[in-house]
Every structure is written in structure tokens, then in C-alpha cells.
Scaffold this motif. Structure first.
Motif, PDB file in Angstrom:
ATOM      1  N   ARG A  11      59.895   2.079  49.359  1.00  0.00           N
ATOM      2  CA  ARG A  11      60.727   3.122  49.725  1.00  0.00           C
ATOM      3  C   ARG A  11      61.330   3.617  48.749  1.00  0.00           C
ATOM      4  NH1 ARG A  11      60.875   2.509  54.797  1.00  0.00           N
ATOM      5  NH2 ARG A  11      63.086   1.736  54.363  1.00  0.00           N
ATOM      6  N   ASP A  12      61.695   2.843  48.344  1.00  0.00           N
ATOM      7  CA  ASP A  12      62.896   3.179  46.938  1.00  0.00           C
ATOM      8  C   ASP A  12      61.927   3.458  45.398  1.00  0.00           C
ATOM      9  OD1 ASP A  12      64.803   2.472  48.839  1.00  0.00           O
ATOM     10  OD2 ASP A  12      65.354   1.216  48.441  1.00  0.00           O
ATOM     11  N   TRP A  13      60.790   3.131  45.463  1.00  0.00           N
ATOM     12  CA  TRP A  13      60.390   3.303  44.201  1.00  0.00           C
ATOM     13  C   TRP A  13      59.673   4.364  44.210  1.00  0.00           C
ATOM     14  CZ3 TRP A  13      59.772   1.665  39.850  1.00  0.00           C
ATOM     15  CH2 TRP A  13      58.308   1.958  39.069  1.00  0.00           C
ATOM     16  N   GLU A  14      58.730   4.740  45.606  1.00  0.00           N
ATOM     17  CA  GLU A  14      58.331   5.930  45.624  1.00  0.00           C
ATOM     18  C   GLU A  14      59.173   7.187  45.479  1.00  0.00           C
ATOM     19  OE1 GLU A  14      55.388   6.461  45.517  1.00  0.00           O
ATOM     20  OE2 GLU A  14      54.494   4.240  45.494  1.00  0.00           O
ATOM     21  N   GLN A  15      60.178   7.579  46.263  1.00  0.00           N
ATOM     22  CA  GLN A  15      61.082   8.205  46.201  1.00  0.00           C
ATOM     23  C   GLN A  15      62.251   8.243  44.956  1.00  0.00           C
ATOM     24  OE1 GLN A  15      64.577   7.116  48.402  1.00  0.00           O
ATOM     25  NE2 GLN A  15      62.946   7.659  50.427  1.00  0.00           N
ATOM     26  N   LYS A  16      61.792   7.563  44.292  1.00  0.00           N
ATOM     27  CA  LYS A  16      62.251   7.562  42.452  1.00  0.00           C
ATOM     28  C   LYS A  16      61.292   8.710  42.038  1.00  0.00           C
ATOM     29  CE  LYS A  16      64.134   4.690  38.534  1.00  0.00           C
ATOM     30  NZ  LYS A  16      64.400   3.358  38.491  1.00  0.00           N
ATOM     31  N   LEU A  17      59.756   7.507  42.169  1.00  0.00           N
ATOM     32  CA  LEU A  17      59.207   8.142  41.257  1.00  0.00           C
ATOM     33  C   LEU A  17      58.930   9.976  41.123  1.00  0.00           C
ATOM     34  CD1 LEU A  17      55.498   5.931  41.503  1.00  0.00           C
ATOM     35  CD2 LEU A  17      57.559   6.734  39.173  1.00  0.00           C
ATOM     36  N   ARG A  18      58.955  10.025  43.310  1.00  0.00           N
ATOM     37  CA  ARG A  18      58.361  11.148  43.528  1.00  0.00           C
ATOM     38  C   ARG A  18      59.900  12.432  42.659  1.00  0.00           C
ATOM     39  NH1 ARG A  18      60.989  12.322  49.016  1.00  0.00           N
ATOM     40  NH2 ARG A  18      63.065  11.570  47.740  1.00  0.00           N
ATOM     41  N   ASP A  19      61.210  11.426  43.038  1.00  0.00           N
ATOM     42  CA  ASP A  19      62.258  12.889  42.160  1.00  0.00           C
ATOM     43  C   ASP A  19      62.172  12.596  40.196  1.00  0.00           C
ATOM     44  OD1 ASP A  19      62.972  12.070  44.126  1.00  0.00           O
ATOM     45  OD2 ASP A  19      64.350  10.764  44.158  1.00  0.00           O
ATOM     46  N   GLU A  20      61.668  11.419  40.252  1.00  0.00           N
ATOM     47  CA  GLU A  20      61.114  11.401  38.711  1.00  0.00           C
ATOM     48  C   GLU A  20      60.186  13.013  37.782  1.00  0.00           C
ATOM     49  OE1 GLU A  20      63.029  10.591  35.485  1.00  0.00           O
ATOM     50  OE2 GLU A  20      64.189   8.999  36.949  1.00  0.00           O
ATOM     51  N   ARG A  21      58.844  12.755  38.514  1.00  0.00           N
ATOM     52  CA  ARG A  21      58.000  13.923  38.982  1.00  0.00           C
ATOM     53  C   ARG A  21      58.856  14.477  39.335  1.00  0.00           C
ATOM     54  NH1 ARG A  21      55.014  11.963  42.447  1.00  0.00           N
ATOM     55  NH2 ARG A  21      54.217  10.178  41.739  1.00  0.00           N
ATOM     56  N   ARG A  22      58.942  15.224  39.899  1.00  0.00           N
ATOM     57  CA  ARG A  22      59.677  16.638  40.795  1.00  0.00           C
ATOM     58  C   ARG A  22      60.597  17.211  39.365  1.00  0.00           C
ATOM     59  NH1 ARG A  22      61.803  16.300  46.992  1.00  0.00           N
ATOM     60  NH2 ARG A  22      59.733  16.392  47.986  1.00  0.00           N
ATOM     61  N   SER A  23      61.291  16.456  39.030  1.00  0.00           N
ATOM     62  CA  SER A  23      62.577  16.319  37.873  1.00  0.00           C
ATOM     63  C   SER A  23      61.818  17.326  36.377  1.00  0.00           C
ATOM     64  CB  SER A  23      63.509  15.193  37.427  1.00  0.00           C
ATOM     65  OG  SER A  23      63.860  15.952  36.286  1.00  0.00           O
TER      66      SER A  23
END
Length: 357
Positions: free
Chosen positions: A183-195
């Protein structure tokens, strides 16, 4: 979790006094909203009548050795269970939701159910086939596991419904979550993608603004001033003064450029005329050493080519050479004594040396 039994208290024995035979209990805790008193009198549990004003002199209250505060409102309770995945390093977490409401406070107080999640978790662990729904999936396939677990729990609760004595319990839903690391990994990917998408959007906006500004500037300063006036960013008086100043500067530059062009053209014409004069002078000097040259005819041709205006250099060159009329040359010279004589009738000379006195 203090549900459905909120609290339990031991009560002291109430003694009478010599001046009053009526006894009252003063150590009963206050009852919160949505709860009921359940007194233990001897070996029995008795619920204080619902809707009745509490009476500290009630016989059940005076004779009770303990009291339980039971919450009778409906609650949504969630319990969790861990399920395996294809990888031994990762697990799924099932979170099942149940609606619970006390139907018999006496039974609840007798069983002392302080935390209802304990029997509900035991019920969830009782399904031995539930781990099979997730064991064949990778941890990234959480959506597929969620569907299979939901179907399994719906069937399991219909065949073996959850039961807790003194309560009504119904299965509501089941959610499946991946491990915290995933979940933390997916959240990090999501935040990077949004950025990244935010940065790309900002660059697109900047590019569009630059294109619009370039188009605006390409239409001239008047259009830019009009746009600024429309957005109330430029004063009309200042824009008019600046336009007038720019116009004067443009006029001065054009006048300077025209003057420079005229001077350059005049200098070029003068240089070309001088070059023609030099060429003609050179030609005349070369023809001066030739025999039988009609200088009058050459001079007329030169004057025609130069606009019928005698040039001082050409005139002096023409005067320096003697012009003679065309005629028939004498066939032979006289003797040595007649070397300097001239034929006054014919106008011809045998040799240019005879022109010299």
C-alpha cells in the motif's frame, strides 16, 4: 472495545438507620444514553425497567451486589483476518463488517461480553475455506481477491449465520486490503504520478500562454496595448503617449535612412561619372599616339555619351592634341629641304612629326 457491556461495578450492602427505615442506594453509576441497568440480585440478573425513572430505593437496586451498564443501540462492528497470498512474504487482510444490536441485556450481562469483536473474530476464523480464495493470487491482484472473498463471505454467512447470545448480528460486507508495504509503495507511485502529471500540466499551460503571447506580440504594439487596456493593466493616456513617441522615433529613423540612401546614391553616381571620365581620358591619350585619327569625330562621340557636356579633363586633353580635317594624303614627301613645309590646300600631313615646328 467496550461494547455491548460498557462498564461493570460492584455494589456495597445498603444498611438502614435508626431514624429512618427507608433505605437508598447512592453508589449506582450514572447511566449513559442508549444504555440499560442490569443488576445482579443473588444469582439472578435483572434489567431495570426501560422507560421507568430510576429509583435508588427500588428493591432490586437495594439488594443488588453488582450492576452492568449495557449499550442497547445498534452498532457497526468490524473485525479482521489475515489471508495468505502466492508469496510467503505478503499477505491479504480481510475486514468484515457486522451490524450488532442487543436484544436481551440480561443475557449480555450474564455472559459479560465486554468486547463483541471476540466472538465475531472467532466466527470469521471458523471459515476454513476462506484462505483458499487468496492463496493462488499475487499480492498485486487484490481486486480479484476482493471479489472472491466477498462472494465467499456472502455464501458462508447465509449458510452459517453469525450468532451471539442476547444480540442480533448480521453480516454486511467484506473488504480485502493488501499489505502495508504494498500500500505504501502504491501510494508512493500514485503521488509521483500525480506530481508528474501536475508538472506536465503546468508545462502545457506555460507553452499555451507563451504561444498566445507570441501571437499577441506578432500583431503589433497597438494590439498589445489594446489587450492591456481591456484587462485594465495599461492606462489609456500612457499608451497614447508611448505610441506617439514611438511614431516620432520611427519617422526620424525613416528620414535618416532616406537621407543616407540619397547620399549613397549620389556618391555612387559621382564615382561612376568619374570612372567614365577617367576611362575616356585614358582612351584619348591612347588614341593620341595613333595615326590618322579624326579627333573631332571622337570628341563629338565622347560628348554625346557624356550628355553633351564637356568635361575639363576631356577638354584639356582635346586641346592638347591638334585636330585635322580628313582628306587625301600626299603620295610622297618632298625632299629634306621641304620637311617642315605644310600643304595649305589639302589639309593632310604625311607624318605626325610634320606637326612639330
Amino acid at each position: 472495545m467496550n461494547y455491548p457491556v460498557i462498564a461493570e461495578h460492584i455494589l456495597t450492602t445498603v444498611q438502614g438507620t435508626w431514624w429512618s427505615r427507608r433505605r437508598r442506594r447512592e453508589d449506582v453509576p450514572p447511566l449513559p444514553p442508549g444504555a440499560a441497568y442490569v443488576f445482579r440480585v443473588g444469582g439472578n440478573y435483572r434489567t431495570f425497567p426501560e422507560g421507568m425513572v430510576f429509583d435508588p430505593a427500588h428493591p432490586d437496586v437495594l439488594d443488588a451486589s453488582s450492576v452492568s451498564l449495557v449499550d442497547t443501540r445498534a452498532r457497526l462492528v468490524e473485525v479482521e483476518r489475515t489471508l495468505p497470498s502466492m508469496s510467503e512474504a505478503d499477505n491479504f487482510t480481510v475486514r468484515a463488517a457486522f451490524t450488532c444490536q442487543v436484544t436481551d441485556p440480561t443475557v449480555i450481562a450474564r455472559q459479560g461480553i465486554i468486547d463483541v469483536t471476540v466472538p465475531l473474530r472467532a466466527y470469521l476464523m471458523g471459515d476454513a475455506d476462506l484462505p483458499r480464495t487468496s492463496a493462488g493470487h499475487r499480492v498485486e491482484e487484490v481486486n480479484a481477491v476482493r471479489i472472491e472473498v466477498s462472494h465467499r463471505m456472502t455464501a458462508y454467512s447465509a449458510i452459517v449465520p453469525p450468532r451471539v447470545a442476547g444480540m442480533s448480528v448480521e453480516f454486511v460486507s467484506a473488504e480485502v486490503h493488501a499489505s502495508d508495504d504494498l500500500r505504501d509503495w502504491e501510494q508512493k507511485l500514485r503521488d509521483e504520478r500525480r506530481s508528474w502529471e501536475l508538472q506536465r500540466g503546468q508545462r502545457d499551460f506555460e507553452t499555451e500562454d507563451a504561444r498566445r503571447i507570441a501571437e499577441l506580440l506578432s500583431q503589433g504594439s497597438d494590439h498589445v496595448d489594446a489587450f492591456g487596456i481591456a484587462r485594465q493593466e495599461i492606462d489609456v493616456t500612457q499608451a497614447a503617449a508611448r505610441i506617439h513617441r514611438i511614431t516620432d522615433q520611427d519617422s526620424a529613423r525613416r528620414h535618416t535612412a532616406e537621407t543616407s540612401d540619397r547620399a549613397h546614391a549620389q556618391a555612387r553616381e559621382t564615382a561612376e561619372a568619374q570612372m567614365r571620365r577617367d576611362m575616356l581620358l585614358t582612351l584619348l591619350r591612347q588614341m593620341g599616339g595613333s595615326e590618322y585619327v579624326d579627333y573631332h569625330q571622337v570628341l563629338d562621340q565622347v560628348l554625346r555619351e557624356t550628355g553633351s557636356q564637356a568635361t575639363p579633363g576631356i577638354a584639356s586633353a582635346a586641346d592638347s592634341a591638334r585636330m585635322v580635317e580628313p582628306g587625301k594624303a600626299r603620295s610622297a614627301r618632298a625632299g629634306a629641304g621641304r620637311a617642315g613645309a605644310r600643304d595649305a590646300q589639302g589639309g593632310f600631313v604625311a607624318d605626325e612629326d610634320d606637326l612639330v615646328d
